[in-house]
Write an enzyme that holds these catalytic residues in place. Structure first.
Site, short mmCIF file in Angstrom:
data_model
loop_
_atom_site.label_atom_id
_atom_site.label_comp_id
_atom_site.label_asym_id
_atom_site.label_seq_id
_atom_site.Cartn_x
_atom_site.Cartn_y
_atom_site.Cartn_z
N GLU A 75 0.84 -1.21 0.00
CA GLU A 75 0.00 0.00 0.00
C GLU A 75 0.87 1.25 0.00
OE1 GLU A 75 -3.06 -0.25 -1.17
OE2 GLU A 75 -3.66 -1.52 0.52
N THR A 77 3.05 1.99 -1.94
CA THR A 77 4.39 1.69 -2.45
C THR A 77 4.50 2.03 -3.93
OG1 THR A 77 3.56 -0.56 -2.58
CG2 THR A 77 5.08 -0.08 -0.79
N SER A 171 -11.36 0.91 -6.32
CA SER A 171 -10.95 1.39 -7.65
C SER A 171 -12.07 1.44 -8.67
CB SER A 171 -9.78 0.55 -8.19
OG SER A 171 -8.68 0.68 -7.37
N SER A 172 -13.20 1.98 -8.26
CA SER A 172 -14.29 2.14 -9.22
C SER A 172 -13.88 3.07 -10.36
CB SER A 172 -15.54 2.68 -8.52
OG SER A 172 -15.26 3.89 -7.86
N ASP A 217 -3.80 0.82 -9.50
CA ASP A 217 -5.21 0.49 -9.72
C ASP A 217 -5.50 0.24 -11.19
OD1 ASP A 217 -5.26 1.07 -7.06
OD2 ASP A 217 -6.30 2.98 -7.28
C1 GLA Z 1 -4.94 4.66 -4.36
C2 GLA Z 1 -4.06 5.03 -5.57
C3 GLA Z 1 -3.02 3.95 -5.86
C4 GLA Z 1 -2.25 3.56 -4.62
C5 GLA Z 1 -3.21 3.28 -3.46
C6 GLA Z 1 -2.49 3.03 -2.17
O1 GLA Z 1 -5.73 3.55 -4.66
O2 GLA Z 1 -4.86 5.22 -6.71
O3 GLA Z 1 -2.15 4.40 -6.89
O4 GLA Z 1 -1.31 4.53 -4.29
O5 GLA Z 1 -4.11 4.36 -3.24
O6 GLA Z 1 -1.75 1.86 -2.24
#
Ligand code: GLA
Length: 423
Positions: A75, A77, A171-172, A217
């Site tokens: 997360e 990263t 991630s909608s 995502d």
């Molecule tokens: C969101 C961002 C990703 C990622 C996560 C955390 O989902 O869109 O790129 O940084 O947070 O891991």
């Protein structure tokens, strides 16, 4: 952040619909099965094409789907050039699409109501960063990015419907971007590799929408495969599909959407990213990825303040946890990833400081009921947690979480396929 204002209130997924309307999704302790509603369904497919016809007065040229994701580990990263390991949800955003030759982009969503309902019409030539409001800026951004990259993509009509829970950290909006990019590129004969497509979507969000997200995502939505988690080295963009078959080992993965999103979430992401970059700069390194795990103490000693030390400790230990999870999965020791997930939560809570009371409550409740591991997933400050558990414990742990946080919604999930053309 990557949660588009893309309401799911008209979705066919029972648990998502009721989450929005505030009615119980499933009896407490009986997690709804997310995979059930995504099986190929010719009637639903026909109805979706008919809906396009109703909105735009002609049939679509094709139908595409792109999934939301859960991040198993890794997360924050991604924008530190590190490692991530997401997998695709069975929940998708679908798009029925037909090209137009008059330089107009028209978008419509079955999920939108009220002010954001109806067709949004935009002139392709007028698309520019910051120029579009509301949910339509996500597909507009993708069309803009395609053209900006020199691809001969013109106007189009797009009708969307999504079962990816909004605001759940699942991630909608990446699903919305990726389905748009895949449909438009395929219809216009633009040959884009999947990783390239994900990078283009990320750029559309960074530049057009103005959110400084990493590429995890979009890569998950574009590149994941059924039954696998995706190990991605964000610096080299090297991908590995890692078999992740929970059912074969008598395990379950529960996703718990707290249905909480704390107000300061969006601005906070940029500050975290800037903090990580400042820490790397203070260490004279291109990115925190370059701090070796066994060099962590020396790096911490060299940093000027406590906040930069906390951010650095999370990123370095989190990269290490991704590699630990990878090694355990490779060794067939899926159960043993549980404590690593839990350690990831503690690091996000105590060092990165992006958990919230509701996420901590879900994790603590799950662990008190002997879950194998639990952690928040996604950007933080609300959204969802994941819980790894024994099949036999599913009902008991699910019920305990539902009692502890009645407003939460939960479903058991398995890795689904990445973006694809349906017809
Ligand atoms: C969101 C961002 C990703 C990622 C996560 C955390 O989902 O869109 O790129 O940084 O947070 O891991």
């Amino acid at each position: 952040m990557t949660e588009a204002a893309f309401d799911t209130s008209a979705t066919s997924a029972a648990q998502v619909t009721s989450a929005v309307q505030g009615t119980p999704a499933a009896p407490a302790g009986v997690p709804a099965d997310a995979s059930a509603h995504e099986a190929p369904d010719p009637d639903a497919e026909r109805a979706f094409r008919d809906a396009f016809q109703d909105v735009f007065g002609r049939p679509p040229e094709g139908v595409w789907a792109a999934p939301g994701r859960v991040n198993l580990i890794g997360e924050h990263t991604d924008y530190n050039d590190g490692y991530v390991m997401p997998f695709a949800l069975p929940h998708t955003t679908r798009a029925a699409v037909a090209r137009r030759d008059d330089g107009v982009l028209r978008v419509h969503s079955a999920n939108m109501r009220g002010g954001e309902g109806g067709v949004v019409e935009l002139a392709v030539d007028s698309l520019a960063p910051g120029a579009t409001e509301g949910w339509a800026r996500y597909p507009a951004a993708v069309l803009w990015a395609l053209r900006e990259s020199g691809h001969p993509v013109g106007g189009a009509d797009l009708h969307f419907a999504s079962t990816v829970p909004v605001g759940g950290g699942l991630s909608s909006s990446a699903a919305l971007q990726v389905v748009t990019a895949l449909a438009l590129s395929e219809l216009h004969g633009v040959e884009l590799g999947r990783q390239e497509l994900a990078l283009l979507c990320q750029r559309s969000e960074n530049v057009y929408v103005g959110a400084p997200v990493g590429v995890m995502d979009q890569t998950a939505s574009a590149c994941c495969t059924e039954g696998h988690a995706l190990h991605l080295d964000v610096r080299t963009l090297t991908q590995r599909q890692v078999p992740f078959d929970l059912a074969a080992e008598g395990l379950r993965l529960l996703v718990v959407d707290t249905r909480v999103k704390h107000a300061h979430a969006d601005g906070e992401y940029g500050k975290l990213r800037a903090g990580c970059e400042a820490a790397a700069a203070a260490l004279g390194l291109p990115a925190l990825r370059d701090v070796a795990y066994d060099g962590l103490d020396a790096a911490l000693a060299a940093l000027p303040d406590e906040r930069l030390r906390r951010l650095t400790r999370h990123i370095v230990t989190e990269n290490h946890r991704v590699e630990e999870v990878l090694a355990l999965l490779d060794a067939g020791r899926t159960r043993d990833i549980g404590p690593v997930l839990t350690a990831g939560h503690a690091s996000l809570r105590d060092d990165f400081r992006i958990s919230c009371p509701e996420l901590d409550l879900v994790v603590d409740t799950a662990l008190a009921e002997d879950a194998l591991g639990a952690r928040m997933t996604g950007g933080g400050f609300g959204g969802s947690a994941i819980v790894l558990l024994e099949e036999a414990d599913e009902e008991r742990i699910g019920a305990a979480i539902a009692r502890a946080l009645p407003r939460s919604r939960q479903f058991v999930t398995t890795p689904g396929p990445g973006a694809r053309r349906l017809s």
